[in-house]
Design a protein around this motif. Structure first.
Motif, PDB file in Angstrom:
ATOM      1  N   ARG A 159       0.779  -1.033   0.235  1.00 59.61           N
ATOM      2  CA  ARG A 159       0.228  -0.120   0.180  1.00 59.61           C
ATOM      3  C   ARG A 159       1.121   1.390  -0.100  1.00 59.61           C
ATOM      4  N   GLU A 160       0.340   1.994  -0.704  1.00 59.18           N
ATOM      5  CA  GLU A 160       1.019   3.861  -0.454  1.00 59.18           C
ATOM      6  C   GLU A 160      -0.396   4.482   0.192  1.00 59.18           C
ATOM      7  N   LEU A 161       0.040   5.510   0.376  1.00 60.03           N
ATOM      8  CA  LEU A 161      -0.721   6.762   0.942  1.00 60.03           C
ATOM      9  C   LEU A 161      -0.181   7.804   0.721  1.00 60.03           C
ATOM     10  N   THR A 162      -0.882   8.845  -0.162  1.00 57.66           N
ATOM     11  CA  THR A 162      -0.183   9.949  -0.932  1.00 57.66           C
ATOM     12  C   THR A 162      -1.201  11.544  -0.122  1.00 57.66           C
ATOM     13  N   VAL A 163      -1.218  12.170   1.155  1.00 58.25           N
ATOM     14  CA  VAL A 163      -1.813  13.229   1.282  1.00 58.25           C
ATOM     15  C   VAL A 163      -1.169  14.179   0.285  1.00 58.25           C
ATOM     16  N   VAL A 164      -1.975  15.571   0.365  1.00 57.16           N
ATOM     17  CA  VAL A 164      -0.621  16.796  -0.025  1.00 57.16           C
ATOM     18  C   VAL A 164      -1.050  17.411   0.701  1.00 57.16           C
ATOM     19  N   LEU A 165       0.037  18.365   0.988  1.00 63.27           N
ATOM     20  CA  LEU A 165      -0.159  19.509   1.766  1.00 63.27           C
ATOM     21  C   LEU A 165       0.396  20.715   1.228  1.00 63.27           C
ATOM     22  N   LYS A 166       1.393  21.234   0.298  1.00 61.13           N
ATOM     23  CA  LYS A 166       1.087  22.036  -0.378  1.00 61.13           C
ATOM     24  C   LYS A 166       1.286  21.938  -1.976  1.00 61.13           C
ATOM     25  N   GLY A 167       0.838  22.774  -2.623  1.00 56.05           N
ATOM     26  CA  GLY A 167       1.043  22.168  -4.518  1.00 56.05           C
ATOM     27  C   GLY A 167       0.190  21.384  -4.704  1.00 56.05           C
ATOM     28  N   ALA A 168      -0.002  20.871  -5.921  1.00 61.46           N
ATOM     29  CA  ALA A 168      -0.725  19.525  -6.138  1.00 61.46           C
ATOM     30  C   ALA A 168       0.310  18.222  -7.282  1.00 61.46           C
ATOM     31  N   PHE A 169      -0.425  17.490  -7.546  1.00 55.90           N
ATOM     32  CA  PHE A 169      -0.349  16.838  -8.165  1.00 55.90           C
ATOM     33  C   PHE A 169      -0.842  15.730  -9.181  1.00 55.90           C
ATOM     34  N   SER A 170      -0.700  15.470 -10.668  1.00 53.88           N
ATOM     35  CA  SER A 170      -1.915  14.934 -11.561  1.00 53.88           C
ATOM     36  C   SER A 170      -1.349  13.903 -10.928  1.00 53.88           C
ATOM     37  N   ASP A 171      -2.036  12.093 -11.994  1.00 53.53           N
ATOM     38  CA  ASP A 171      -1.363  10.347 -11.649  1.00 53.53           C
ATOM     39  C   ASP A 171      -2.539  11.177 -12.679  1.00 53.53           C
ATOM     40  N   GLY A 172      -2.088  10.188 -14.059  1.00 51.44           N
ATOM     41  CA  GLY A 172      -3.038  10.160 -15.415  1.00 51.44           C
ATOM     42  C   GLY A 172      -3.816  11.375 -15.133  1.00 51.44           C
ATOM     43  N   GLU A 173      -5.675  11.303 -15.303  1.00 45.70           N
ATOM     44  CA  GLU A 173      -6.280  12.437 -15.418  1.00 45.70           C
ATOM     45  C   GLU A 173      -6.754  13.511 -14.005  1.00 45.70           C
TER      46      GLU A 173
END
Ligand code: ZN
Length: 226
Positions: A159-173
């Motif tokens: 498993r991988e959990l990612t939480v955005v704190l600042k800025g943004a990322f795109s993953d696919g669409e």
């Protein structure tokens, strides 16, 4: 701000969190997401209310699916012991102010001042900070990905959990912004890319070293500690 959150914690993960069965690393990720998500906290309160309310009255229906049955059994077991709550890492009951990039509970691990963090170069302009926990089954890290740049494409041993704190990322669409949580598992190979406006800082929790596709990246992976 909360209205911006589009990617919420799954019921399954939230139930494990509510039941106190998540190990510390995963719990930090869920609690950090919840700190930024009033809707997530409301769902948690509903789950806990339902759990507590029905605990003494309803036995698990043996005809329910095994997974659900397990979850209820675990939740019942955990909710019926006082220590369950003490072990869980709780999100604050209200959202952190907008200026606080690092909300509790993450702040107690890292300190609250972004400028004082000691980043370690990962190459290609990316940086990370390993966050030590008492949990040996997961690895907790803060990642800084330069604006417009990708995290190397990789799959997961777990498993991988990612939480955005600042800025943004795109993953696919899909685009993940502050407060959003992405849940990935071993079936997913993906290539998150920081959006062009600014560097992306996110909390990433994995339960095994990431498997990078490129041979070169795999070669240097141990040296980089990723
Ligand atoms: Zn990933």
């Amino acid at each position: 701000m909360s209205a911006m959150i589009k990617h919420h914690v799954s019921d399954e993960l939230l139930l494990d969190y509510a039941a106190g069965t998540l190990a510390e690393g995963w719990s930090i990720a869920v609690a950090t997401h919840l700190a930024l998500s009033p809707e997530g906290r409301a769902r948690l309160a509903l789950m806990e209310g339902a759990g507590g309310h029905f605990l003494d009255r309803i036995d698990v229906d043996d005809t329910s699916p095994p997974d659900q049955n397990d979850s209820w059994q675990r939740m019942k077991a955990r909710l019926s012991t006082d220590s369950a709550r003490a072990q869980r890492i709780d999100a604050p009951s209200r959202s952190a102010p907008g200026s606080a990039i690092i909300p509790e509970p993450l702040r107690s691990y890292l300190g609250g001042d972004l400028d004082r963090l000691k980043w370690r170069a990962l190459g290609r302009g990316a940086y990370q900070i390993n966050i030590p926990t008492g949990d040996s089954e997961s690895q907790v890290r803060l990642l800084k990905i330069p604006a417009g740049k990708p995290v190397p494409e990789h799959s997961h041993g777990g498993r991988e959990l990612t939480v955005v704190l600042k800025g943004a990322f795109s993953d696919g669409e899909q685009v993940f912004r502050r407060g959003d949580i992405e849940e990935a598992d071993e079936s997913l190979t993906h290539q998150p890319v920081a959006t062009p406006e600014e560097d992306c800082i996110c909390l990433a929790v994995t339960d095994a070293p990431l498997k990078f596709k490129s041979f070169i990246v795999r070669l240097v992976q141990p040296a980089l500690g990723i």
